[in-house]
Design an enzyme around this catalytic site. Structure first.
Site, PDB file in Angstrom:
ATOM      1  N   ASP A  30       0.801  -1.585  -0.058  1.00  0.00           N
ATOM      2  CA  ASP A  30       0.311  -0.267  -0.265  1.00  0.00           C
ATOM      3  C   ASP A  30       0.768   1.259  -0.001  1.00  0.00           C
ATOM      4  OD1 ASP A  30      -3.163  -0.254   1.190  1.00  0.00           O
ATOM      5  OD2 ASP A  30      -2.059   1.761   1.067  1.00  0.00           O
ATOM      6  N   LEU A 153     -17.475 -10.519  -2.582  1.00  0.00           N
ATOM      7  CA  LEU A 153     -17.887 -10.148  -1.325  1.00  0.00           C
ATOM      8  C   LEU A 153     -18.427  -8.632  -0.944  1.00  0.00           C
ATOM      9  CD1 LEU A 153     -15.968  -7.626   0.358  1.00  0.00           C
ATOM     10  CD2 LEU A 153     -13.939  -8.911   0.343  1.00  0.00           C
ATOM     11  N   ASN A 208     -23.789  -6.556  -9.066  1.00  0.00           N
ATOM     12  CA  ASN A 208     -23.974  -5.291  -8.659  1.00  0.00           C
ATOM     13  C   ASN A 208     -24.523  -4.755  -9.069  1.00  0.00           C
ATOM     14  OD1 ASN A 208     -22.128  -5.523  -6.554  1.00  0.00           O
ATOM     15  ND2 ASN A 208     -20.502  -3.669  -7.039  1.00  0.00           N
ATOM     16  N   LEU A 250     -34.348  -8.117  -0.536  1.00  0.00           N
ATOM     17  CA  LEU A 250     -35.637  -7.526  -0.452  1.00  0.00           C
ATOM     18  C   LEU A 250     -36.490  -6.755  -0.185  1.00  0.00           C
ATOM     19  CD1 LEU A 250     -37.449 -10.887  -2.181  1.00  0.00           C
ATOM     20  CD2 LEU A 250     -36.509  -9.538  -3.079  1.00  0.00           C
ATOM     21  N   CYS A 260     -19.596   0.291  -3.575  1.00  0.00           N
ATOM     22  CA  CYS A 260     -19.372   0.044  -4.514  1.00  0.00           C
ATOM     23  C   CYS A 260     -21.510   0.167  -5.703  1.00  0.00           C
ATOM     24  CB  CYS A 260     -19.384  -1.142  -4.502  1.00  0.00           C
ATOM     25  SG  CYS A 260     -18.641  -2.021  -3.764  1.00  0.00           S
TER      26      CYS A 260
HETATM   27  P1  NAD Z   1     -10.226   1.550  -0.706  1.00  0.00           P
HETATM   28  O1  NAD Z   1     -10.311   2.545  -1.304  1.00  0.00           O
HETATM   29  O2  NAD Z   1     -10.545   0.581   0.728  1.00  0.00           O
HETATM   30  O3  NAD Z   1      -9.117   0.866  -0.778  1.00  0.00           O
HETATM   31  C1  NAD Z   1      -7.743   1.294  -1.752  1.00  0.00           C
HETATM   32  C2  NAD Z   1      -6.760   0.831  -1.194  1.00  0.00           C
HETATM   33  O4  NAD Z   1      -5.198   0.757  -2.490  1.00  0.00           O
HETATM   34  C3  NAD Z   1      -6.159   1.890   0.220  1.00  0.00           C
HETATM   35  O5  NAD Z   1      -5.829   1.434   1.328  1.00  0.00           O
HETATM   36  C4  NAD Z   1      -4.989   3.201  -1.147  1.00  0.00           C
HETATM   37  O6  NAD Z   1      -4.171   3.338  -0.002  1.00  0.00           O
HETATM   38  C5  NAD Z   1      -4.726   1.687  -1.484  1.00  0.00           C
HETATM   39  N1  NAD Z   1      -3.396   2.266  -2.855  1.00  0.00           N
HETATM   40  C6  NAD Z   1      -3.451   3.469  -3.832  1.00  0.00           C
HETATM   41  N2  NAD Z   1      -2.753   3.259  -4.631  1.00  0.00           N
HETATM   42  C7  NAD Z   1      -1.878   2.219  -4.261  1.00  0.00           C
HETATM   43  C8  NAD Z   1      -1.230   1.928  -5.080  1.00  0.00           C
HETATM   44  N3  NAD Z   1      -0.231   2.449  -6.513  1.00  0.00           N
HETATM   45  N4  NAD Z   1      -0.260   0.522  -4.847  1.00  0.00           N
HETATM   46  C9  NAD Z   1      -0.547   0.077  -3.839  1.00  0.00           C
HETATM   47  N5  NAD Z   1      -1.936   0.526  -2.831  1.00  0.00           N
HETATM   48  C10 NAD Z   1      -2.118   1.423  -3.481  1.00  0.00           C
HETATM   49  O7  NAD Z   1     -11.106   0.148  -1.610  1.00  0.00           O
HETATM   50  P2  NAD Z   1     -11.587  -1.383  -1.983  1.00  0.00           P
HETATM   51  O8  NAD Z   1     -13.220  -0.844  -1.340  1.00  0.00           O
HETATM   52  O9  NAD Z   1     -11.153  -2.849  -1.067  1.00  0.00           O
HETATM   53  O10 NAD Z   1     -12.054  -1.574  -3.469  1.00  0.00           O
HETATM   54  C11 NAD Z   1     -11.130  -2.219  -4.400  1.00  0.00           C
HETATM   55  C12 NAD Z   1     -12.242  -2.555  -5.636  1.00  0.00           C
HETATM   56  O11 NAD Z   1     -12.761  -3.284  -5.442  1.00  0.00           O
HETATM   57  C13 NAD Z   1     -12.831  -0.703  -6.364  1.00  0.00           C
HETATM   58  O12 NAD Z   1     -12.195  -1.016  -7.607  1.00  0.00           O
HETATM   59  C14 NAD Z   1     -14.088  -1.902  -5.674  1.00  0.00           C
HETATM   60  O13 NAD Z   1     -15.164  -1.266  -6.542  1.00  0.00           O
HETATM   61  C15 NAD Z   1     -13.486  -2.925  -5.803  1.00  0.00           C
HETATM   62  N6  NAD Z   1     -14.632  -4.030  -4.891  1.00  0.00           N
HETATM   63  C16 NAD Z   1     -15.144  -3.516  -3.661  1.00  0.00           C
HETATM   64  C17 NAD Z   1     -15.544  -4.080  -3.021  1.00  0.00           C
HETATM   65  C18 NAD Z   1     -16.415  -3.643  -1.784  1.00  0.00           C
HETATM   66  O14 NAD Z   1     -17.132  -3.739  -0.886  1.00  0.00           O
HETATM   67  N7  NAD Z   1     -15.432  -2.538  -0.867  1.00  0.00           N
HETATM   68  C19 NAD Z   1     -16.407  -5.532  -2.801  1.00  0.00           C
HETATM   69  C20 NAD Z   1     -16.098  -6.082  -4.698  1.00  0.00           C
HETATM   70  C21 NAD Z   1     -14.910  -4.644  -5.422  1.00  0.00           C
END
Ligand code: NAD
Length: 430
Positions: A30, A153, A208, A250, A260
């Protein structure tokens, strides 16, 4: 296998701890140094049930590592998962800056052949671009392939959902990529659906947006139920028996939120528009949700002459129970409206209070318990389905509030029980 995961958010961190739990050697990268420090010390920066236990287990078995040094983390990896954010841009499209940055860092760092797997939710065609971009920018003579592996998830049950996913979708263009991903997921013993990359990318939005649509449909119906004297909870009960419909999603309420559904509905609409098509169903889901978020506030405005100086208890800040995530939470759309009207707010949330204090400068008080938030309040709004709120006795609203007037956006209470307790109670669709 040596797995590296870019991003330690809800998706990246949960994937990291679960992969380590099943025996892979995992390095999570990260850019946020504070987060990485915290994680190294066994403390999770986000709340998800079971997450911290898996984190501690991975650290003590030495299968889980955290770093900000992407060069060494990507250099020796067999598989690199990209799990960084793809937030919404002003025009509704997905912001791919973070994905592109990771792609560039991978291209600069890898020293042997590897598979790059995009777990972030990305518009159809992004995997093709990521692969081309990495190939164009590679510093070393290595072979890099890209696969899509969208994550399904749900926050609040993220660890459970990753360990017991209904299916793993892998989008690949070669049998080699498929075989690598099948090896990664073999210990989970879950159904694996293999499709082409573009179909995998589309599957994520399709799933979604369908759930968002289901929620908006129930909310739309709920509003009609109120007008015609039907009860949406009873209607949903009847629908749930039909396995063509399915029993989940529902529940009518104050609208969907989170990181999301709101952005993924808009991103799919945007993608359709780019191709000269209008996705009318998804547009309708978005429009219903926009008005649903403030439906209780509008109801309260019909009842109250003013909120100026009125003590308001806000129960629940997170967009849903089980998470500390405030992104697109219905509470955040209502609190500013109430404050603008001069309401004096005391808010309660068992987990998300700290995030709210950190991220928003709302001039309101916070209470450590439901009872303290309710004390002397003249109106109560319920925005999150926390068990601490659900388990409050109807009589507590009557006893603690100065005027027991409750607007419940989650239908947590039986209207008859509330009435019997002497509470003026408004909920959704009944
Ligand atoms: P988030 O914002 O919680 O986390 C993203 C992380 O990436 C942050 O900690 C950030 O510091 C880090 N980051 C940014 N640039 C970086 C880099 N260059 N190298 C390493 N780390 C870096 O995001 P999230 O909620 O985990 O979502 C991530 C993706 O997954 C999105 O595309 C989202 O749509 C998808 N998604 C999310 C969920 C959910 O429930 N949150 C579920 C399914 C899919």
């Amino acid at each position: 296998m040596n797995l590296t995961i870019a991003g330690t958010g809800y998706v990246g961190l949960v994937a990291g701890v679960c992969f380590a739990h099943v025996g892979h050697n995992v390095t999570c990268v990260d850019i946020d140094e504070k987060k990485v420090e915290l994680l190294r010390s066994g403390v999770s920066p986000i709340y998800e049930e079971g997450l911290e236990d898996f984190l501690k287990e991975g650290l003590s078995s030495n299968l889980l590592h955290f770093t900000t040094d992407y060069t060494s983390a990507y250099a020796g990896a067999d598989v690199i998962f990209i799990g960084v954010g793809t937030p919404e841009l002003a025009d509704g499209s997905a912001n791919l800056t973070y994905v592109a940055t990771v792609a560039r860092q991978i291209a600069e760092s890898v020293t042997h052949d590897c598979l790059v797997v995009v777990k972030s939710t990305v518009p159809v065609g992004t995997n093709d671009k990521v692969e081309q971009f990495i190939k164009d920018s590679l510093v070393n003579k290595v072979c890099v392939e890209v696969a899509s592996n969208p994550e399904f998830l749900a926050q609040g049950t993220a660890v459970h959902d990753m360990m017991h996913a209904a299916r793993i979708i892998i989008g690949v263009e070669s049998s080699h990529a498929e075989s690598v991903l099948r090896t990664v997921y073999a210990p989970f013993n879950l159904p694996i659906v293999t499709v082409k990359r573009r179909s995998a990318e589309m599957s994520k939005y399709a799933a979604n947006d369908f759930l968002a649509l289901k929620i908006s449909y129930m909310n739309d119906l709920a509003n009609l139920c109120e007008l015609v004297g039907a009860d949406i909870e009873d209607v949903a009960k009847g629908m749930a028996y039909d396995d063509r419909i399915g029993a989940r999603y529902l529940r009518a309420g104050i609208g969907y939120g989170g990181s999301c559904f709101p952005k993924d509905t808009k991103a799919l609409e945007y993608l359709a528009k780019q191709h000269g098509y209008k996705l009318q169903t998804v547009a309708a889901a978005v429009s219903v949700n926009t008005s649903q978020r403030t439906v209780l506030y509008k109801k309260a405005c019909n009842r109250m002459i003013t909120f100026n100086g009125i003590k308001v208890a806000v129960l629940g800040l997170a967009f849903k129970a089980g998470t500390d995530d405030l992104r697109e939470s219905p509470a955040l759309y209502n609190i500013p409206l109430l404050l603008e009207q001069g309401a004096v707010i005391t808010a309660f949330d068992p987990i998300a209070e700290a995030n709210c204090r950190k991220q928003y400068d709302f001039s309101m008080q916070y209470a450590p318990t439901v009872s303290e938030a309710l004390k002397d309040a003249q109106v109560c709004f319920i925005f999150t389905d926390w068990k601490e709120i659900r388990s409050t006795a109807p009589s507590a609203f009557k006893q603690l509030m100065r005027t027991p007037l409750v607007y419940d956006g989650r239908n947590l209470f039986d209207p008859v029980a509330m009435k019997t307790a002497g509470v003026e109670y408004y909920s959704i669709g009944r």
